[in-house]
Structures are given as structure tokens and as C-alpha cells.
Enzyme design. Structure first.
Site, PDB file in Angstrom:
ATOM      1  N   TYR A  67       0.712  -1.331   0.072  1.00  0.00           N
ATOM      2  CA  TYR A  67      -0.224   0.063   0.138  1.00  0.00           C
ATOM      3  C   TYR A  67       0.915   1.280  -0.103  1.00  0.00           C
ATOM      4  O   TYR A  67       0.413   2.328  -0.620  1.00  0.00           O
ATOM      5  CB  TYR A  67      -0.999   0.128   1.193  1.00  0.00           C
ATOM      6  CG  TYR A  67      -2.374  -0.673   0.663  1.00  0.00           C
ATOM      7  CD1 TYR A  67      -3.268  -0.344   0.006  1.00  0.00           C
ATOM      8  CD2 TYR A  67      -2.196  -2.218   1.255  1.00  0.00           C
ATOM      9  CE1 TYR A  67      -4.329  -0.974  -0.468  1.00  0.00           C
ATOM     10  CE2 TYR A  67      -3.559  -2.909   0.654  1.00  0.00           C
ATOM     11  CZ  TYR A  67      -4.306  -2.166  -0.095  1.00  0.00           C
ATOM     12  OH  TYR A  67      -5.532  -2.832  -0.622  1.00  0.00           O
ATOM     13  N   ASN A 101     -13.319   3.551  -6.950  1.00  0.00           N
ATOM     14  CA  ASN A 101     -11.723   3.801  -7.078  1.00  0.00           C
ATOM     15  C   ASN A 101     -11.521   4.367  -5.569  1.00  0.00           C
ATOM     16  O   ASN A 101     -12.208   5.055  -4.675  1.00  0.00           O
ATOM     17  CB  ASN A 101     -11.256   4.773  -8.103  1.00  0.00           C
ATOM     18  CG  ASN A 101     -11.813   4.141  -9.363  1.00  0.00           C
ATOM     19  OD1 ASN A 101     -11.802   3.023  -9.703  1.00  0.00           O
ATOM     20  ND2 ASN A 101     -11.689   4.972 -10.569  1.00  0.00           N
ATOM     21  N   HIS A 127     -15.360   1.826  -1.938  1.00  0.00           N
ATOM     22  CA  HIS A 127     -14.186   1.056  -1.382  1.00  0.00           C
ATOM     23  C   HIS A 127     -13.109   1.818  -0.575  1.00  0.00           C
ATOM     24  O   HIS A 127     -12.005   1.350  -0.441  1.00  0.00           O
ATOM     25  CB  HIS A 127     -13.419  -0.068  -2.637  1.00  0.00           C
ATOM     26  CG  HIS A 127     -14.494  -0.835  -3.300  1.00  0.00           C
ATOM     27  ND1 HIS A 127     -14.109  -1.220  -4.534  1.00  0.00           N
ATOM     28  CD2 HIS A 127     -15.489  -1.509  -2.852  1.00  0.00           C
ATOM     29  CE1 HIS A 127     -15.196  -2.147  -4.793  1.00  0.00           C
ATOM     30  NE2 HIS A 127     -16.243  -2.317  -3.707  1.00  0.00           N
ATOM     31  N   ALA A 242     -12.053   6.318 -21.545  1.00  0.00           N
ATOM     32  CA  ALA A 242     -13.091   7.377 -20.896  1.00  0.00           C
ATOM     33  C   ALA A 242     -12.419   8.643 -20.915  1.00  0.00           C
ATOM     34  O   ALA A 242     -13.384   9.592 -21.156  1.00  0.00           O
ATOM     35  CB  ALA A 242     -12.850   6.810 -19.456  1.00  0.00           C
TER      36      ALA A 242
HETATM   37  C1  BJW Z   1     -11.031   1.204 -19.219  1.00  0.00           C
HETATM   38  C2  BJW Z   1      -9.947   1.889 -19.776  1.00  0.00           C
HETATM   39  C3  BJW Z   1     -10.015   3.311 -20.148  1.00  0.00           C
HETATM   40  C4  BJW Z   1      -9.167   0.094 -18.984  1.00  0.00           C
HETATM   41  N1  BJW Z   1     -11.255   3.653 -20.083  1.00  0.00           N
HETATM   42  N2  BJW Z   1     -12.349   1.859 -19.350  1.00  0.00           N
HETATM   43  C5  BJW Z   1     -21.555 -11.990  -5.369  1.00  0.00           C
HETATM   44  C6  BJW Z   1     -20.978 -12.765  -6.317  1.00  0.00           C
HETATM   45  C7  BJW Z   1     -19.539 -13.321  -6.390  1.00  0.00           C
HETATM   46  C8  BJW Z   1     -18.815 -12.905  -5.277  1.00  0.00           C
HETATM   47  C9  BJW Z   1     -19.333 -11.936  -4.238  1.00  0.00           C
HETATM   48  C10 BJW Z   1     -20.774 -11.489  -4.473  1.00  0.00           C
HETATM   49  N3  BJW Z   1     -20.945 -10.497  -3.586  1.00  0.00           N
HETATM   50  C11 BJW Z   1     -19.891 -10.353  -2.828  1.00  0.00           C
HETATM   51  C12 BJW Z   1     -18.896 -11.197  -3.358  1.00  0.00           C
HETATM   52  C13 BJW Z   1     -17.700 -11.341  -2.682  1.00  0.00           C
HETATM   53  C14 BJW Z   1     -16.517 -10.378  -3.384  1.00  0.00           C
HETATM   54  C15 BJW Z   1     -16.558 -10.347  -4.811  1.00  0.00           C
HETATM   55  O1  BJW Z   1     -17.278  -9.549  -5.350  1.00  0.00           O
HETATM   56  N4  BJW Z   1     -15.919 -11.273  -5.502  1.00  0.00           N
HETATM   57  C16 BJW Z   1     -15.599 -11.377  -6.843  1.00  0.00           C
HETATM   58  C17 BJW Z   1     -14.405 -10.773  -7.299  1.00  0.00           C
HETATM   59  C18 BJW Z   1     -15.859 -12.703  -7.096  1.00  0.00           C
HETATM   60  N5  BJW Z   1     -16.902  -8.902  -2.744  1.00  0.00           N
HETATM   61  C19 BJW Z   1     -16.561  -8.676  -1.599  1.00  0.00           C
HETATM   62  O2  BJW Z   1     -15.663  -9.310  -0.919  1.00  0.00           O
HETATM   63  C20 BJW Z   1     -17.015  -7.293  -0.996  1.00  0.00           C
HETATM   64  N6  BJW Z   1     -17.460  -7.348   0.178  1.00  0.00           N
HETATM   65  C21 BJW Z   1     -18.546  -7.955   0.429  1.00  0.00           C
HETATM   66  O3  BJW Z   1     -19.569  -8.528  -0.521  1.00  0.00           O
HETATM   67  O4  BJW Z   1     -18.976  -8.090   1.633  1.00  0.00           O
HETATM   68  C22 BJW Z   1     -20.333  -8.435   2.186  1.00  0.00           C
HETATM   69  C23 BJW Z   1     -21.251  -7.417   2.473  1.00  0.00           C
HETATM   70  C24 BJW Z   1     -21.561  -6.432   1.390  1.00  0.00           C
HETATM   71  C25 BJW Z   1     -22.642  -5.400   1.695  1.00  0.00           C
HETATM   72  C26 BJW Z   1     -22.783  -4.982   2.975  1.00  0.00           C
HETATM   73  C27 BJW Z   1     -22.573  -6.239   3.853  1.00  0.00           C
HETATM   74  C28 BJW Z   1     -21.579  -7.072   3.534  1.00  0.00           C
HETATM   75  C29 BJW Z   1     -15.914  -6.344  -0.966  1.00  0.00           C
HETATM   76  C30 BJW Z   1     -14.931  -6.010  -2.448  1.00  0.00           C
HETATM   77  C31 BJW Z   1     -14.084  -5.308  -2.099  1.00  0.00           C
HETATM   78  C32 BJW Z   1     -13.168  -4.943  -3.330  1.00  0.00           C
HETATM   79  N7  BJW Z   1     -11.601  -4.490  -2.796  1.00  0.00           N
HETATM   80  C33 BJW Z   1     -10.927  -3.978  -4.003  1.00  0.00           C
HETATM   81  C34 BJW Z   1      -9.494  -3.433  -3.301  1.00  0.00           C
HETATM   82  C35 BJW Z   1      -9.628  -2.201  -2.844  1.00  0.00           C
HETATM   83  C36 BJW Z   1      -8.544  -1.599  -2.114  1.00  0.00           C
HETATM   84  C37 BJW Z   1      -7.271  -1.219  -3.106  1.00  0.00           C
HETATM   85  O5  BJW Z   1      -7.593  -0.664  -4.068  1.00  0.00           O
HETATM   86  O6  BJW Z   1      -6.301  -1.899  -2.834  1.00  0.00           O
HETATM   87  O7  BJW Z   1     -11.628  -3.151  -4.811  1.00  0.00           O
HETATM   88  S1  BJW Z   1     -10.729  -5.155  -5.254  1.00  0.00           S
HETATM   89  C38 BJW Z   1     -10.600  -4.089  -6.725  1.00  0.00           C
HETATM   90  O8  BJW Z   1     -11.749  -4.469  -7.497  1.00  0.00           O
HETATM   91  C39 BJW Z   1     -10.740  -2.813  -6.184  1.00  0.00           C
HETATM   92  C40 BJW Z   1     -11.761  -2.399  -7.163  1.00  0.00           C
HETATM   93  O9  BJW Z   1     -12.569  -1.154  -6.767  1.00  0.00           O
HETATM   94  C41 BJW Z   1     -12.491  -3.658  -7.599  1.00  0.00           C
HETATM   95  C42 BJW Z   1     -13.290  -3.424  -8.931  1.00  0.00           C
HETATM   96  O10 BJW Z   1     -12.329  -3.149  -9.783  1.00  0.00           O
HETATM   97  P1  BJW Z   1     -12.467  -2.270 -11.195  1.00  0.00           P
HETATM   98  O11 BJW Z   1     -12.631  -1.080 -10.907  1.00  0.00           O
HETATM   99  O12 BJW Z   1     -13.775  -2.975 -11.836  1.00  0.00           O
HETATM  100  O13 BJW Z   1     -11.190  -2.553 -11.924  1.00  0.00           O
HETATM  101  P2  BJW Z   1     -10.873  -3.561 -12.959  1.00  0.00           P
HETATM  102  O14 BJW Z   1      -9.355  -3.430 -13.232  1.00  0.00           O
HETATM  103  O15 BJW Z   1     -11.384  -5.036 -12.743  1.00  0.00           O
HETATM  104  O16 BJW Z   1     -11.412  -3.317 -14.382  1.00  0.00           O
HETATM  105  C43 BJW Z   1     -10.877  -2.153 -15.185  1.00  0.00           C
HETATM  106  C44 BJW Z   1     -11.919  -1.954 -16.429  1.00  0.00           C
HETATM  107  O17 BJW Z   1     -11.378  -0.509 -16.981  1.00  0.00           O
HETATM  108  C45 BJW Z   1     -11.680  -2.930 -17.340  1.00  0.00           C
HETATM  109  O18 BJW Z   1     -13.225  -3.390 -17.748  1.00  0.00           O
HETATM  110  C46 BJW Z   1     -11.047  -2.324 -18.465  1.00  0.00           C
HETATM  111  O19 BJW Z   1     -11.524  -2.895 -19.841  1.00  0.00           O
HETATM  112  C47 BJW Z   1     -11.470  -0.983 -18.302  1.00  0.00           C
HETATM  113  N8  BJW Z   1     -10.519  -0.051 -18.965  1.00  0.00           N
HETATM  114  N9  BJW Z   1      -8.875   1.243 -19.393  1.00  0.00           N
HETATM  115  C48 BJW Z   1     -12.328   3.287 -19.632  1.00  0.00           C
HETATM  116  N10 BJW Z   1      -9.013   4.112 -20.647  1.00  0.00           N
END
Ligand code: BJW
Ligand code: ZN
Length: 251
Positions: A67, A101, A127, A242
Site C-alpha cells: 500500500y 476507486n 471501497h 474514458a
Molecule cells: C478502461 C480503460 C479506459 C481500461 N477507459 N475503461 C456476488 C457474487 C460473487 C462474489 C461476491 C458477490 N458478492 C460479494 C462477493 C465477494 C466479493 C466479490 O465480489 N468477489 C468477486 C471478485 C468474485 N466481494 C467482496 O468481498 C466485497 N464485500 C462484500 O461483499 O461483503 C459483504 C457485504 C456487502 C455489503 C454489505 C454487507 C456485507 C468487498 C469487495 C472489495 C473490493 N476491494 C478492491 C480493493 C480495494 C482496495 C485497493 O485498491 O487496494 O476494490 S478489489 C478491486 O476490484 C478494487 C476495485 O475497486 C474493484 C473493482 O475493480 P474495477 O474498478 O472494476 O477494476 P478492473 O481492473 O477490474 O477493471 C478495469 C476496467 O477498466 C476493465 O473493464 C477495462 O476494460 C477498463 N478500462 N482502460 C475506460 N482508458
């Protein structure tokens, strides 16, 4: 202007309320690494070693080291034309920004405008934010401090209870802030357009937020060079970056 862009523009121009859901792709052109795909952080770093509460309990020094590096990268970045186009349009009203983000770039783009004394707008960080620390014991939040990751003994600690501080972000398996989440779903269900930008839409519950707009009778407009699980629910998907697309869509 491409057909998709003109169709999306017509939808956005007719909208009464817009909510944006953004992800890492929005900040890619600012130089912030994305998580998934060939260039993504998860290609070379295992999330289970770095972004879970278990990883922090097991090896807080390793997690802090990662981090500290992320903060160094992100704090050297600036908002791009995508963040700025969103901020300009949002400042006109009836617009909210929900972001996954943790880079603070939406807030910085809003602050750039605030200097010109325009109206504020809701900005929800689902997040968390790299700019803050949180106590792993009592939960108190504070501004990020410099981290000496020489050993566990040198890591920063809470001034109130002495527990280790951690970055104020949401790791896998952790609950999101329920009031932030409720407000995000409410804003999405009240919007007639959810503009989904730069997210792979695989992390939940964030990825379900645009579906609240659809279920309430609104539409999804997506901006992403790649298709995502939300694409089939979108009225229009614009395959582009974007920072190129958003000024043409929103200004
Ligand atoms: C462009 C581009 C350009 C490139 N222009 N576009 C249901 C089903 C399955 C699993 C679960 C579920 N519900 C919950 C889960 C479990 C889990 C989960 O979702 N797992 C799946 C991955 C399988 N979720 C959790 O554990 C969450 N907690 C939870 O559910 O608790 C229960 C609860 C909820 C609510 C109330 C009470 C209880 C927590 C999730 C935490 C995620 N944390 C992270 C790290 C944050 C800290 C850090 O940064 O270190 O968050 S993981 C990471 O992924 C980060 C991001 O915010 C998140 C999403 O990623 P994002 O932003 O989509 O990025 P990418 O890289 O995946 O995609 C980039 C995109 O941009 C791509 O599509 C490219 O094509 C595009 N792109 N250039 C426009 N120029
Ligand atoms: Zn504490």
C-alpha cells in the site's frame, strides 16, 4: 461522432438525473494501474496475500509495503479529462458519482472546480480511500501517515488504542459502509441514466448498483474498451477510453 456516441448523448441529454459508477479504467489514463487484465495488478500480485483482512493479520508489514507503493504511485497522478468532464457536468446538478476507486481523483477533480465556486454534488467512495488510515482495533479514521515498513514494530499505530493502523480501504470479504452503500443504491434507483465507466463489473455489491437503475425503469450507458457482464443490460455500450469519450458525451 460514432453512432453509439450520438445515441448515448441523446440519452444523457434527455436525462433528469444521472448517476455515474466508475472503476479503475477511468483512472488508467492518469497512470493509476487497473486490477484485472494483462496490465492489471492482480496479474503479478495475489489479492489473497494483499487485500484481505486475513492477509493483514498474517503479515501486516507485507500488506503495508504494497500500500505504501500504491500510495506513492497514486499520489503522483492527477485527474484526467474523464474525471474533469464528470465533475463539470455533475456541478450543473441532478448528478451523483459513485466510485469503486480509492485514488481520490474524483474528489480532486471536484476540488479543481470548487475553486471556481460551482455547486457541490454527492461523491460516494464505495471501497474507501488511500488518503486515509483506519485503526484495525477501534476503527478510528485519520489522514494517511508515512509508513516505515522496516518491521512490524515500526508500522503506524492508533494514538487512541495502540492497535495497528491500516489503509482505509475495503478488502475482499469485508462489508462496505452500509450507509454509503444504501445511498448509492437509492441514487441509482432514482436516476434515469446510470453511466458505468471503466469497471470490469465483477466485484459485488458495487457491480449490482447499475441494475437498480434498470429495475426502476432507467437505462445503463457503458464506457469501456472491453465488454463486461453489464454490457448485455446496457442500452448503449461505447467501446472507447474514458478520457476520450466522456468530454464528448458530457460537455
Ligand atoms: C478502461 C480503460 C479506459 C481500461 N477507459 N475503461 C456476488 C457474487 C460473487 C462474489 C461476491 C458477490 N458478492 C460479494 C462477493 C465477494 C466479493 C466479490 O465480489 N468477489 C468477486 C471478485 C468474485 N466481494 C467482496 O468481498 C466485497 N464485500 C462484500 O461483499 O461483503 C459483504 C457485504 C456487502 C455489503 C454489505 C454487507 C456485507 C468487498 C469487495 C472489495 C473490493 N476491494 C478492491 C480493493 C480495494 C482496495 C485497493 O485498491 O487496494 O476494490 S478489489 C478491486 O476490484 C478494487 C476495485 O475497486 C474493484 C473493482 O475493480 P474495477 O474498478 O472494476 O477494476 P478492473 O481492473 O477490474 O477493471 C478495469 C476496467 O477498466 C476493465 O473493464 C477495462 O476494460 C477498463 N478500462 N482502460 C475506460 N482508458
Ligand atoms: Zn484504535
Amino acid at each position: 461522432m460514432t453512432t453509439e456516441l450520438s445515441r448515448a448523448r441523446a440519452i444523457v441529454d434527455a436525462a433528469h438525473r444521472i448517476v455515474v459508477l466508475s472503476g479503475a479504467g477511468l483512472s488508467a489514463e492518469s497512470g493509476v494501474p487497473v486490477f484485472r487484465g494483462a496490465q492489471g495488478l492482480w496479474k503479478t500480485h495475489r489479492p489473497e496475500d494483499l487485500a484481505t483482512p486475513e492477509a493483514f493479520r498474517r503479515d501486516p508489514r507485507l500488506v503495508w509495503e504494497w500500500y505504501a507503493w500504491r500510495r506513492q504511485v497514486v499520489f503522483a497522478c492527477a485527474p484526467n479529462e474523464g474525471h474533469r468532464a464528470i465533475a463539470r457536468r455533475a456541478a450543473q446538478g441532478r448528478f451523483a458519482v459513485v466510485t469503486q476507486n480509492v485514488d481520490g481523483l474524483h474528489a480532486r477533480a471536484r476540488a479543481e472546480l470548487a475553486a471556481q465556486e460551482v455547486v457541490g454534488y454527492p461523491l460516494l467512495e464505495l471501497h474507501g480511500a488511500l488518503q486515509r488510515d483506519r485503526c484495525s482495533g477501534c476503527g478510528a479514521r485519520s489522514e494517511a501517515v508515512a509508513v516505515d515498513g522496516t518491521s512490524t514494530a515500526t508500522l503506524p499505530r492508533c494514538v487512541r488504542c495502540g492497535s495497528l493502523l491500516r489503509p482505509d480501504v475495503v478488502w475482499f470479504g469485508e462489508s462496505l459502509d452500509l450507509s454509503v452503500l444504501d445511498t448509492s443504491f437509492r441514487l441509482a434507483s432514482e436516476a434515469d441514466v446510470c453511466l458505468v465507466v471503466g469497471t470490469s463489473a465483477v466485484v459485488h455489491p458495487a457491480a449490482s448498483i447499475p441494475l437498480a437503475t434498470r429495475q426502476a425503469g432507467g437505462v445503463i450507458v457503458e464506457v469501456n474498451p472491453e465488454p463486461t457482464p453489464l454490457s448485455r443490460h446496457a442500452a448503449v455500450s461505447i467501446a472507447g477510453r474514458a478520457a476520450d469519450v466522456l468530454p464528448r458525451l458530457l460537455d
